[in-house]
Design a protein around this motif. Structure first.
Motif, PDB file in Angstrom:
ATOM      1  N   PHE A 264      24.954 -21.239  16.057  1.00 45.48           N
ATOM      2  CA  PHE A 264      25.975 -22.214  15.643  1.00 45.48           C
ATOM      3  C   PHE A 264      27.368 -21.343  15.410  1.00 45.48           C
ATOM      4  O   PHE A 264      27.550 -20.408  15.248  1.00 45.48           O
ATOM      5  N   HIS A 265      28.157 -22.525  15.233  1.00 48.01           N
ATOM      6  CA  HIS A 265      29.524 -22.267  14.778  1.00 48.01           C
ATOM      7  C   HIS A 265      30.123 -23.330  13.856  1.00 48.01           C
ATOM      8  O   HIS A 265      29.724 -24.306  13.922  1.00 48.01           O
ATOM      9  N   MET A 266      30.985 -22.486  12.816  1.00 48.04           N
ATOM     10  CA  MET A 266      31.266 -23.646  11.737  1.00 48.04           C
ATOM     11  C   MET A 266      32.415 -24.420  12.232  1.00 48.04           C
ATOM     12  O   MET A 266      33.184 -24.242  13.231  1.00 48.04           O
ATOM     13  N   GLN A 267      32.639 -25.801  11.768  1.00 49.47           N
ATOM     14  CA  GLN A 267      33.551 -26.482  12.073  1.00 49.47           C
ATOM     15  C   GLN A 267      34.832 -26.156  11.520  1.00 49.47           C
ATOM     16  O   GLN A 267      34.853 -25.949  10.304  1.00 49.47           O
ATOM     17  N   PRO A 268      35.834 -25.824  12.110  1.00 49.70           N
ATOM     18  CA  PRO A 268      36.988 -25.434  11.432  1.00 49.70           C
ATOM     19  C   PRO A 268      37.588 -26.555  10.653  1.00 49.70           C
ATOM     20  O   PRO A 268      37.780 -27.706  10.914  1.00 49.70           O
ATOM     21  N   THR A 269      37.808 -26.227   9.332  1.00 47.13           N
ATOM     22  CA  THR A 269      38.210 -27.017   8.319  1.00 47.13           C
ATOM     23  C   THR A 269      39.624 -26.563   7.668  1.00 47.13           C
ATOM     24  O   THR A 269      39.602 -25.531   7.147  1.00 47.13           O
ATOM     25  N   LEU A 270      40.580 -27.543   7.444  1.00 46.29           N
ATOM     26  CA  LEU A 270      41.658 -27.455   6.805  1.00 46.29           C
ATOM     27  C   LEU A 270      41.441 -28.139   5.353  1.00 46.29           C
ATOM     28  O   LEU A 270      41.312 -29.563   5.455  1.00 46.29           O
ATOM     29  N   ILE A 271      41.663 -27.421   4.238  1.00 45.99           N
ATOM     30  CA  ILE A 271      41.579 -28.306   2.861  1.00 45.99           C
ATOM     31  C   ILE A 271      42.883 -27.853   2.424  1.00 45.99           C
ATOM     32  O   ILE A 271      43.710 -26.916   2.203  1.00 45.99           O
ATOM     33  N   ILE A 272      43.591 -29.139   2.036  1.00 45.78           N
ATOM     34  CA  ILE A 272      44.922 -29.253   1.520  1.00 45.78           C
ATOM     35  C   ILE A 272      44.888 -30.005   0.086  1.00 45.78           C
ATOM     36  O   ILE A 272      44.222 -30.771  -0.208  1.00 45.78           O
ATOM     37  N   TRP A 273      45.610 -29.344  -0.970  1.00 44.32           N
ATOM     38  CA  TRP A 273      45.395 -29.742  -2.237  1.00 44.32           C
ATOM     39  C   TRP A 273      46.654 -29.687  -2.770  1.00 44.32           C
ATOM     40  O   TRP A 273      47.544 -28.783  -2.592  1.00 44.32           O
ATOM     41  N   GLY A 274      47.047 -30.434  -3.923  1.00 43.63           N
ATOM     42  CA  GLY A 274      48.144 -30.253  -4.764  1.00 43.63           C
ATOM     43  C   GLY A 274      47.930 -29.381  -5.953  1.00 43.63           C
ATOM     44  O   GLY A 274      46.744 -29.404  -6.530  1.00 43.63           O
ATOM     45  N   GLU A 275      48.831 -28.554  -6.225  1.00 42.93           N
ATOM     46  CA  GLU A 275      48.745 -27.545  -7.294  1.00 42.93           C
ATOM     47  C   GLU A 275      48.371 -28.283  -8.627  1.00 42.93           C
ATOM     48  O   GLU A 275      47.733 -27.838  -9.394  1.00 42.93           O
ATOM     49  N   TYR A 276      48.674 -29.291  -9.001  1.00 48.84           N
ATOM     50  CA  TYR A 276      48.554 -29.802 -10.240  1.00 48.84           C
ATOM     51  C   TYR A 276      47.889 -31.173 -10.164  1.00 48.84           C
ATOM     52  O   TYR A 276      48.209 -32.134 -11.002  1.00 48.84           O
ATOM     53  N   ASP A 277      46.955 -31.401  -9.285  1.00 48.74           N
ATOM     54  CA  ASP A 277      46.124 -32.643  -9.099  1.00 48.74           C
ATOM     55  C   ASP A 277      45.367 -32.812 -10.246  1.00 48.74           C
ATOM     56  O   ASP A 277      44.451 -31.721 -10.987  1.00 48.74           O
ATOM     57  N   GLN A 278      45.416 -33.929 -10.973  1.00 47.66           N
ATOM     58  CA  GLN A 278      44.872 -34.406 -12.340  1.00 47.66           C
ATOM     59  C   GLN A 278      43.404 -35.040 -12.062  1.00 47.66           C
ATOM     60  O   GLN A 278      42.861 -35.396 -12.809  1.00 47.66           O
ATOM     61  N   ILE A 279      43.493 -35.549 -10.745  1.00 48.31           N
ATOM     62  CA  ILE A 279      42.197 -36.338 -10.394  1.00 48.31           C
ATOM     63  C   ILE A 279      40.933 -35.328  -9.887  1.00 48.31           C
ATOM     64  O   ILE A 279      39.651 -35.472 -10.545  1.00 48.31           O
ATOM     65  N   PHE A 280      41.134 -34.695  -8.868  1.00 47.91           N
ATOM     66  CA  PHE A 280      40.556 -33.423  -8.840  1.00 47.91           C
ATOM     67  C   PHE A 280      40.997 -32.209  -8.929  1.00 47.91           C
ATOM     68  O   PHE A 280      41.851 -31.540  -8.060  1.00 47.91           O
ATOM     69  N   PRO A 281      40.976 -31.563 -10.089  1.00 47.58           N
ATOM     70  CA  PRO A 281      41.596 -30.330 -10.335  1.00 47.58           C
ATOM     71  C   PRO A 281      41.498 -29.297  -9.105  1.00 47.58           C
ATOM     72  O   PRO A 281      40.405 -29.331  -8.601  1.00 47.58           O
ATOM     73  N   VAL A 282      42.629 -28.347  -8.972  1.00 49.52           N
ATOM     74  CA  VAL A 282      42.740 -27.397  -7.943  1.00 49.52           C
ATOM     75  C   VAL A 282      41.379 -26.453  -7.929  1.00 49.52           C
ATOM     76  O   VAL A 282      41.165 -25.983  -6.849  1.00 49.52           O
ATOM     77  N   GLU A 283      40.691 -26.286  -9.138  1.00 54.59           N
ATOM     78  CA  GLU A 283      39.495 -25.348  -8.937  1.00 54.59           C
ATOM     79  C   GLU A 283      38.649 -25.954  -8.135  1.00 54.59           C
ATOM     80  O   GLU A 283      37.790 -25.119  -7.508  1.00 54.59           O
ATOM     81  N   MET A 284      38.477 -27.436  -7.751  1.00 55.87           N
ATOM     82  CA  MET A 284      37.623 -27.915  -7.006  1.00 55.87           C
ATOM     83  C   MET A 284      37.938 -27.397  -5.667  1.00 55.87           C
ATOM     84  O   MET A 284      36.928 -27.310  -4.646  1.00 55.87           O
ATOM     85  N   ALA A 285      39.097 -27.132  -5.222  1.00 53.94           N
ATOM     86  CA  ALA A 285      39.410 -26.870  -3.797  1.00 53.94           C
ATOM     87  C   ALA A 285      38.935 -25.568  -3.465  1.00 53.94           C
ATOM     88  O   ALA A 285      38.385 -25.209  -2.465  1.00 53.94           O
ATOM     89  N   HIS A 286      39.015 -24.449  -4.540  1.00 54.19           N
ATOM     90  CA  HIS A 286      38.461 -23.210  -4.271  1.00 54.19           C
ATOM     91  C   HIS A 286      37.002 -23.225  -4.102  1.00 54.19           C
ATOM     92  O   HIS A 286      36.436 -22.376  -3.360  1.00 54.19           O
TER      93      HIS A 286
END
Length: 343
Positions: A264-286
């Motif tokens: 198998f291979h992983m689907q290439p994924t780009l995650i884009i996030w705002g540094e000061y996101d207050q809805i889904f804080p940036v910790e969730m991006a990591h």
């Protein structure tokens, strides 16, 4: 006295005209069992172009989310922009409210349009749906872009204070019923909030965009929080077609004597996030980057909140979707309409 003019309705009409000028047309299909899906589709589908599916967040409708992106993407992609259920002109009488059901309806729409393979881009709530599409329809999805989508949201995030809104708060803000709640939504969405205008403009927006299907949208928000566990979140991998996999397994058996290797291979994924996101804080991006693994690239945009500027978004989308060659897609195809068991 009856209101005779609406700035929000006028803006909606301008977006509709803009989409049409960009080469898209309005298309709706009845999937059966009380479910109708609406989508902006190319007036002419060009077979030599890849297909890009843009999935909006919990805002007004698809046009408001992606109007700035269409002119820059149309020369490279066949662009499809659906309205999710209970947004725009999409609706259902069925009781399901999960992002998994939304994903199945979107792909049943693609079946109706004879579109097999897609690249995906989902913003916020649309990112939940895009992730579910990538997980359920692995063989049909190439590259995935997720913008500020707290897909790894779980109860532990609320306990740790990472997700700063309770379910009731999210409902009151995402479905504002008075100007103060609209202003609060703007404050939470933007790192540097723009002026919101007078109450008459905000009440007009509420009347046009935040009253229809209110109860159903509340249920969509509630479904995002129900029994969420990161451990239950699938990884978005793309499995090789059975014939190709069998052939390679035979080669491995003949030359390396290791026929048990899983391919198998992983689907290439780009995650884009705002540094000061207050809805889904940036910790969730990591957390999401760690969950997906090596196939995921994470971009944190400085001095941005949950609402990302289209210019910044497109810069990173272009690098990922246009400047980088796409992965090879496999031929197996899961029919979404059969998964839904529509009558």
């Amino acid at each position: 006295m009856a209101k005779c003019f609406s700035f929000t309705a006028l803006q909606d009409s301008c977006y509709r005209y803009s989409f049409s000028r960009a080469g898209l047309k309005s298309f709706a299909t009845d999937l059966g069992d009380g479910t109708v899906m609406h989508c902006w589709v190319p007036k002419t589908h060009v077979g030599s172009k890849p297909t890009l599916l843009l999935i909006h967040g919990f805002g007004a409708n698809a046009m408001w989310q992606f109007n700035h992106f269409i002119p820059q993407l149309k020369s490279t992609f066949n662009v499809y922009v659906p309205d999710l259920l209970f947004f725009g002109d999409s609706h259902t009488t069925r009781p399901e409210r999960t992002e998994a059901f939304q994903a199945q309806c979107v792909m049943a729409l693609m079946d109706a349009l004879n579109v097999t393979n897609v690249d995906l881009m989902g913003m916020s709530y649309g990112g939940f749906v895009a992730y579910s599409i990538a997980a359920q329809f692995k063989e049909r999805v190439g590259r995935v872009v997720l913008g500020c989508a707290g897909v790894c949201l779980g109860k532990k995030d609320t306990e740790k204070g990472l997700f700063q809104l309770s379910v009731d708060d999210a409902i009151n803000i995402l479905m504002p019923q008075n100007p103060d709640k609209v202003r609060e939504l703007v404050r939470l969405s933007f790192h540097k909030p723009p002026p919101t205008g007078p109450n008459c403009f905000l009440n007009d927006f509420i009347e046009v965009m935040c009253t229809e299907y209110r109860q159903e949208k509340i249920e969509l928000i509630q479904a995002l929080h129900d029994d969420k566990k990161q451990s239950n979140l699938p990884k978005i991998t793309q499995v090789f077609s059975s014939f190709y996999s069998s052939m390679v397994q035979l080669i491995l058996f003949l030359f390396s004597r290791s026929p048990s290797v899983v391919l198998f291979h992983m689907q290439p994924t780009l995650i884009i996030w705002g540094e000061y996101d207050q809805i889904f804080p940036v910790e969730m991006a990591h957390t999401l980057k760690s969950h997906i693994g090596e196939s995921a690239e994470l971009v944190i945009i400085k001095n941005m909140g949950h609402a990302l500027k289209p210019k910044e978004m497109f810069k990173h989308m272009k690098s990922f979707l246009i400047d980088t060659p796409p992965p090879t897609k496999q031929g197996n195809c899961i029919n979404a309409h059969k998964m839904l068991n529509f009558n």
